[in-house]
Design a protein around this motif. Structure first.
Motif, PDB file in Angstrom:
ATOM      1  N   MET A 161       0.827  -1.178   0.000  1.00 38.24           N
ATOM      2  CA  MET A 161       0.000   0.000   0.000  1.00 38.24           C
ATOM      3  C   MET A 161       0.880   1.254   0.000  1.00 38.24           C
ATOM      4  SD  MET A 161      -3.135   0.642   0.182  1.00 38.24           S
ATOM      5  CE  MET A 161      -4.224   1.878   0.599  1.00 38.24           C
ATOM      6  N   LYS A 162       2.006   1.195   0.727  1.00 37.60           N
ATOM      7  CA  LYS A 162       2.915   2.338   0.778  1.00 37.60           C
ATOM      8  C   LYS A 162       3.470   2.635  -0.616  1.00 37.60           C
ATOM      9  CE  LYS A 162       4.613   1.691   5.456  1.00 37.60           C
ATOM     10  NZ  LYS A 162       5.785   1.440   6.291  1.00 37.60           N
ATOM     11  N   TYR A 163       3.764   1.576  -1.357  1.00 39.62           N
ATOM     12  CA  TYR A 163       4.340   1.777  -2.681  1.00 39.62           C
ATOM     13  C   TYR A 163       3.339   2.433  -3.628  1.00 39.62           C
ATOM     14  CZ  TYR A 163       8.177  -1.175  -1.170  1.00 39.62           C
ATOM     15  OH  TYR A 163       9.242  -1.678  -0.514  1.00 39.62           O
ATOM     16  N   ILE A 164       2.111   2.069  -3.520  1.00 37.45           N
ATOM     17  CA  ILE A 164       1.072   2.656  -4.373  1.00 37.45           C
ATOM     18  C   ILE A 164       0.931   4.142  -4.061  1.00 37.45           C
ATOM     19  CG2 ILE A 164      -1.375   2.626  -4.929  1.00 37.45           C
ATOM     20  CD1 ILE A 164      -1.328  -0.370  -4.445  1.00 37.45           C
ATOM     21  N   ILE A 165       0.919   4.485  -2.792  1.00 35.64           N
ATOM     22  CA  ILE A 165       0.808   5.894  -2.400  1.00 35.64           C
ATOM     23  C   ILE A 165       2.047   6.664  -2.861  1.00 35.64           C
ATOM     24  CG2 ILE A 165       0.705   7.460  -0.431  1.00 35.64           C
ATOM     25  CD1 ILE A 165      -0.991   5.375   0.987  1.00 35.64           C
ATOM     26  N   PHE A 182       1.833   7.121  -6.566  1.00 37.42           N
ATOM     27  CA  PHE A 182       0.796   8.116  -6.839  1.00 37.42           C
ATOM     28  C   PHE A 182       1.328   9.527  -6.575  1.00 37.42           C
ATOM     29  CE2 PHE A 182      -2.976  10.567  -5.543  1.00 37.42           C
ATOM     30  CZ  PHE A 182      -3.667  10.509  -6.741  1.00 37.42           C
ATOM     31  N   ILE A 183       2.014   9.717  -5.439  1.00 36.53           N
ATOM     32  CA  ILE A 183       2.571  11.033  -5.083  1.00 36.53           C
ATOM     33  C   ILE A 183       3.644  11.446  -6.101  1.00 36.53           C
ATOM     34  CG2 ILE A 183       3.938  12.279  -3.359  1.00 36.53           C
ATOM     35  CD1 ILE A 183       2.431  10.714  -1.214  1.00 36.53           C
ATOM     36  N   THR A 184       4.462  10.479  -6.527  1.00 38.29           N
ATOM     37  CA  THR A 184       5.514  10.773  -7.509  1.00 38.29           C
ATOM     38  C   THR A 184       4.906  11.196  -8.841  1.00 38.29           C
ATOM     39  OG1 THR A 184       6.901   9.075  -6.453  1.00 38.29           O
ATOM     40  CG2 THR A 184       7.571   9.849  -8.623  1.00 38.29           C
TER      41      THR A 184
END
Length: 123
Positions: free
Chosen positions: A1-5, A8-10
């Motif tokens: 989940m952290k990687y998706i966020i 997304f932020i990147t």
């Protein structure tokens, strides 16, 4: 989940930077257009000033031409008066003038004097 966020932020931050570049390009284009407009206005002002100067020069040349023309008229009238006066005096000395001829010569001489006065007024 952290990687998706994180992804997304990147992506979001990259998209913001891309938009900034486009905004800068648009701003640069607007600045170029404004600079171009200023140059065109300055060019028009310069052309207008040049036309005004040319018009003023033509007016001065015309005034000079009229002045020279008036001077020529004055010279011509002076020569005619002088010539007529000499001829009148010569004829009068020799006694070849009748009273009628004398009146005609005096009128002619007076006409030349009037021409001289008119020419002097125009100068």
């Amino acid at each position: 989940m952290k990687y998706i966020i994180l992804i997304f932020i990147t992506i979001f931050s990259l998209s913001l930077n891309a938009q900034d570049i486009k905004k800068n390009d648009n701003l640069n284009q607007v600045k170029k257009e404004i600079t171009t407009e200023k140059l065109e206005k300055e060019k028009k002002k310069a052309e207008k000033a040049q036309k005004k100067a040319e018009k003023k020069q033509k007016k001065a040349e015309k005034a000079l031409k009229n002045q020279l023309k008036a001077q020529k008229r004055l010279d011509k009238a002076s020569k005619k008066l002088e010539s007529a006066q000499k001829k009148y005096d010569k004829l009068k000395r020799k006694g070849k003038l009748s009273p009628q001829d004398e009146v005609k010569w005096l009128k002619r001489i007076e006409g030349y004097r009037e021409d001289i006065e008119k020419a002097k007024k125009k100068i």
